[in-house]
Design a protein around this motif. Structure first.
Motif, PDB file in Angstrom:
ATOM      1  N   ARG A  17       6.056  -7.006 -10.208  1.00 20.81           N
ATOM      2  CA  ARG A  17       4.678  -6.996  -9.706  1.00 20.81           C
ATOM      3  C   ARG A  17       4.662  -6.821  -8.182  1.00 20.81           C
ATOM      4  N   MET A  18       5.558  -7.509  -7.493  1.00 21.26           N
ATOM      5  CA  MET A  18       5.606  -7.384  -6.031  1.00 21.26           C
ATOM      6  C   MET A  18       5.945  -5.957  -5.627  1.00 21.26           C
ATOM      7  N   GLN A  19       6.858  -5.319  -6.363  1.00 21.55           N
ATOM      8  CA  GLN A  19       7.216  -3.935  -6.059  1.00 21.55           C
ATOM      9  C   GLN A  19       6.012  -3.022  -6.238  1.00 21.55           C
ATOM     10  N   PHE A  20       5.223  -3.257  -7.278  1.00 25.10           N
ATOM     11  CA  PHE A  20       4.006  -2.466  -7.466  1.00 25.10           C
ATOM     12  C   PHE A  20       3.048  -2.682  -6.292  1.00 25.10           C
ATOM     13  N   MET A  21       2.904  -3.932  -5.876  1.00 25.25           N
ATOM     14  CA  MET A  21       1.983  -4.239  -4.785  1.00 25.25           C
ATOM     15  C   MET A  21       2.422  -3.560  -3.485  1.00 25.25           C
ATOM     16  N   ASP A  22       3.721  -3.443  -3.276  1.00 27.13           N
ATOM     17  CA  ASP A  22       4.220  -2.723  -2.100  1.00 27.13           C
ATOM     18  C   ASP A  22       3.748  -1.271  -2.135  1.00 27.13           C
ATOM     19  N   LYS A  23       3.843  -0.646  -3.308  1.00 29.99           N
ATOM     20  CA  LYS A  23       3.409   0.750  -3.445  1.00 29.99           C
ATOM     21  C   LYS A  23       1.905   0.879  -3.224  1.00 29.99           C
ATOM     22  N   LEU A  24       1.162  -0.073  -3.755  1.00 30.89           N
ATOM     23  CA  LEU A  24      -0.287  -0.047  -3.583  1.00 30.89           C
ATOM     24  C   LEU A  24      -0.649  -0.223  -2.105  1.00 30.89           C
ATOM     25  N   THR A  25       0.041  -1.120  -1.436  1.00 32.31           N
ATOM     26  CA  THR A  25      -0.197  -1.331  -0.006  1.00 32.31           C
ATOM     27  C   THR A  25       0.101  -0.065   0.781  1.00 32.31           C
ATOM     28  N   LEU A  26       1.150   0.637   0.415  1.00 25.87           N
ATOM     29  CA  LEU A  26       1.476   1.903   1.072  1.00 25.87           C
ATOM     30  C   LEU A  26       0.370   2.928   0.845  1.00 25.87           C
ATOM     31  N   SER A  27      -0.176   2.988  -0.364  1.00 25.40           N
ATOM     32  CA  SER A  27      -1.280   3.906  -0.651  1.00 25.40           C
ATOM     33  C   SER A  27      -2.504   3.577   0.190  1.00 25.40           C
ATOM     34  N   VAL A  28      -2.766   2.298   0.367  1.00 23.91           N
ATOM     35  CA  VAL A  28      -3.903   1.872   1.197  1.00 23.91           C
ATOM     36  C   VAL A  28      -3.666   2.295   2.642  1.00 23.91           C
ATOM     37  N   LYS A  29      -2.454   2.087   3.128  1.00 27.29           N
ATOM     38  CA  LYS A  29      -2.113   2.462   4.506  1.00 27.29           C
ATOM     39  C   LYS A  29      -2.269   3.969   4.707  1.00 27.29           C
ATOM     40  N   GLN A  30      -1.835   4.740   3.722  1.00 27.02           N
ATOM     41  CA  GLN A  30      -1.978   6.192   3.803  1.00 27.02           C
ATOM     42  C   GLN A  30      -3.443   6.604   3.832  1.00 27.02           C
TER      43      GLN A  30
END
Length: 184
Positions: free
Chosen positions: A164-177
């Motif tokens: 779940r944390m790994q998914f959240m990292d990807k989601l955070t990156l998408s938000v940053k982008q």
């Protein structure tokens, strides 16, 4: 922060990242302390300090410096630190892994839909609200992982939390982008 007393807590063919930075293997670490330890160790092990050393000493210094860099990069990121801690206990969670958790999968779909809507109709206030909720979810996952990772009875749950944390990292990156795109 506790110093690592022995290297027996870290096993494997590579040096223990915690031991390299004189830390006891634990999830909840002080990131400022980690950064300071890294800076001191990196400065003393920098290959430039070994220009007049033997080839073997130069190679060892370069390897040590590379190991310190890798240790710092892994330990400073909560999801990577969690994954590493579980690897010390024998679990090998792939970087790219599917979360097989129906409830979380539904939540993922909702977050992706929200993010798509924010891409189509940018709204800074809604984006900030979304970021706050994502950050709170990450904080909750980290706290829950810290609570369970050492308990053998909850080992599978700890692995699920890492995914779940790994998914959240990807989601955070998408938000940053998305933020960067909106800033352009």
């Amino acid at each position: 922060m506790e110093k690592a007393s022995t290297s027996e807590e870290c096993r494997g063919d590579k040096p223990c990242y915690f031991a390299l930075l004189d830390l006891k293997p634990h999830f909840n670490i002080d990131l400022n302390d980690l950064a300071e330890r890294y800076r001191k160790k990196a400065a003393s092990a920098h290959p430039d300090r070994f220009v007049s050393a033997t080839e073997r000493e130069k190679r060892l210094a370069l390897e040590h410096s590379a190991n310190l860099n890798e240790a710092y990069q892994i330990l400073k990121t909560p999801s990577q630190r969690a994954r590493y801690l579980l690897s010390l206990k024998g679990s090998n969670i792939p970087l790219e892994t599917t979360v097989q958790d129906p409830e979380f999968l539904m939540q993922q779909m909702q977050w992706h839909e929200e993010l798509d809507e924010l891409r189509e109709q940018p709204d800074t206030k809604q984006l900030n609200n979304f970021k706050t909720r994502i950050k709170q979810t990450q904080t909750n996952l980290e706290a829950e992982f810290d609570k369970y990772w050492q308990d053998h009875e909850y080992y599978l749950h700890a692995e699920q939390l890492v995914r779940r944390m790994q998914f959240m990292d990807k989601l955070t990156l998408s938000v940053k982008q998305l933020e960067e795109h909106l800033d352009d």
